[in-house]
Design a protein around this motif. Structure first.
Motif, PDB file in Angstrom:
ATOM      1  N   TYR A  74       2.008  -6.957  -9.032  1.00  0.00           N
ATOM      2  CA  TYR A  74       2.218  -6.892  -7.582  1.00  0.00           C
ATOM      3  C   TYR A  74       2.811  -5.535  -7.199  1.00  0.00           C
ATOM      4  N   VAL A  75       3.827  -5.102  -7.937  1.00  0.00           N
ATOM      5  CA  VAL A  75       4.492  -3.828  -7.634  1.00  0.00           C
ATOM      6  C   VAL A  75       3.510  -2.666  -7.757  1.00  0.00           C
ATOM      7  N   SER A  76       2.789  -2.598  -8.866  1.00  0.00           N
ATOM      8  CA  SER A  76       1.885  -1.462  -9.063  1.00  0.00           C
ATOM      9  C   SER A  76       0.770  -1.456  -8.023  1.00  0.00           C
ATOM     10  N   SER A  77       0.209  -2.619  -7.704  1.00  0.00           N
ATOM     11  CA  SER A  77      -0.879  -2.648  -6.716  1.00  0.00           C
ATOM     12  C   SER A  77      -0.371  -2.323  -5.321  1.00  0.00           C
ATOM     13  N   LYS A  78       0.824  -2.771  -4.983  1.00  0.00           N
ATOM     14  CA  LYS A  78       1.393  -2.477  -3.659  1.00  0.00           C
ATOM     15  C   LYS A  78       1.724  -0.994  -3.541  1.00  0.00           C
ATOM     16  N   LEU A  79       2.237  -0.370  -4.604  1.00  0.00           N
ATOM     17  CA  LEU A  79       2.519   1.066  -4.571  1.00  0.00           C
ATOM     18  C   LEU A  79       1.235   1.862  -4.371  1.00  0.00           C
ATOM     19  N   ILE A  80       0.185   1.473  -5.063  1.00  0.00           N
ATOM     20  CA  ILE A  80      -1.106   2.163  -4.898  1.00  0.00           C
ATOM     21  C   ILE A  80      -1.609   1.987  -3.471  1.00  0.00           C
ATOM     22  N   GLU A  81      -1.494   0.785  -2.944  1.00  0.00           N
ATOM     23  CA  GLU A  81      -1.931   0.505  -1.565  1.00  0.00           C
ATOM     24  C   GLU A  81      -1.164   1.350  -0.546  1.00  0.00           C
ATOM     25  N   VAL A  82       0.145   1.379  -0.670  1.00  0.00           N
ATOM     26  CA  VAL A  82       0.979   2.124   0.276  1.00  0.00           C
ATOM     27  C   VAL A  82       0.716   3.626   0.163  1.00  0.00           C
ATOM     28  N   TYR A  83       0.636   4.134  -1.066  1.00  0.00           N
ATOM     29  CA  TYR A  83       0.407   5.559  -1.281  1.00  0.00           C
ATOM     30  C   TYR A  83      -0.967   5.982  -0.753  1.00  0.00           C
ATOM     31  N   THR A  84      -1.982   5.160  -1.019  1.00  0.00           N
ATOM     32  CA  THR A  84      -3.344   5.456  -0.553  1.00  0.00           C
ATOM     33  C   THR A  84      -3.394   5.502   0.967  1.00  0.00           C
ATOM     34  N   LYS A  85      -2.776   4.525   1.615  1.00  0.00           N
ATOM     35  CA  LYS A  85      -2.762   4.493   3.082  1.00  0.00           C
ATOM     36  C   LYS A  85      -2.026   5.707   3.639  1.00  0.00           C
ATOM     37  N   LEU A  86      -0.917   6.069   3.025  1.00  0.00           N
ATOM     38  CA  LEU A  86      -0.152   7.227   3.490  1.00  0.00           C
ATOM     39  C   LEU A  86      -0.983   8.504   3.389  1.00  0.00           C
ATOM     40  N   VAL A  87      -1.701   8.681   2.283  1.00  0.00           N
ATOM     41  CA  VAL A  87      -2.552   9.861   2.104  1.00  0.00           C
ATOM     42  C   VAL A  87      -3.670   9.855   3.157  1.00  0.00           C
ATOM     43  N   GLU A  88      -4.306   8.711   3.346  1.00  0.00           N
ATOM     44  CA  GLU A  88      -5.393   8.619   4.326  1.00  0.00           C
ATOM     45  C   GLU A  88      -4.904   8.873   5.752  1.00  0.00           C
ATOM     46  N   ASP A  89      -3.784   8.273   6.120  1.00  0.00           N
ATOM     47  CA  ASP A  89      -3.279   8.372   7.497  1.00  0.00           C
ATOM     48  C   ASP A  89      -2.664   9.732   7.816  1.00  0.00           C
ATOM     49  N   SER A  90      -2.120  10.402   6.812  1.00  0.00           N
ATOM     50  CA  SER A  90      -1.402  11.649   7.081  1.00  0.00           C
ATOM     51  C   SER A  90      -2.306  12.887   7.042  1.00  0.00           C
ATOM     52  N   GLY A  91      -3.450  12.758   6.393  1.00  0.00           N
ATOM     53  CA  GLY A  91      -4.355  13.899   6.304  1.00  0.00           C
ATOM     54  C   GLY A  91      -3.998  14.889   5.207  1.00  0.00           C
ATOM     55  N   VAL A  92      -3.077  14.514   4.301  1.00  0.00           N
ATOM     56  CA  VAL A  92      -2.770  15.412   3.188  1.00  0.00           C
ATOM     57  C   VAL A  92      -3.951  15.430   2.237  1.00  0.00           C
ATOM     58  N   ASP A  93      -3.953  16.400   1.341  1.00  0.00           N
ATOM     59  CA  ASP A  93      -5.089  16.571   0.434  1.00  0.00           C
ATOM     60  C   ASP A  93      -4.930  15.792  -0.871  1.00  0.00           C
ATOM     61  N   GLY A  94      -3.783  15.300  -1.128  1.00  0.00           N
ATOM     62  CA  GLY A  94      -3.586  14.518  -2.361  1.00  0.00           C
ATOM     63  C   GLY A  94      -2.144  14.378  -2.686  1.00  0.00           C
TER      64      GLY A  94
END
Length: 94
Positions: A74-94
């Protein structure tokens, strides 16, 4: 930055949470004790004392901060989900 040809990178610390282990009920979505290392194998205060000891640095707390158990699915999948959304929403390159 992008208009100047500069890539923008995001660096997040996802090893631990702020506060103390007594505050985890407020740490949504990581508000269950199973989301954290249980201090098994740590010195009685559960803090890291020997940074050269890989097991201690992975399972014990940095300055008392609750240490996320990234082996928990649960922890690892939630971290990936949150990090992915943050990258997508913020427009950073990675």
């Amino acid at each position: 930055a992008h208009s100047k040809g500069i890539w923008v990178m995001l660096d997040m610390v996802v090893n631990h949470m702020g506060g103390s282990i007594n505050d985890i009920n407020n740490f949504v979505p990581f508000n269950d004790g199973s989301h954290y290392h249980d201090c098994n194998g740590c010195i009685s205060d559960c803090n890291i004392h020997n940074f050269n000891d890989a097991a201690e640095t992975e399972h014990c707390r940095l300055a008392g901060l609750p240490d996320l158990n990234q082996d928990n699915e649960y922890v690892s999948s939630k971290l990936i989900e949150v990090y992915t959304k943050l990258v997508e929403d913020s427009g950073v390159d990675g």
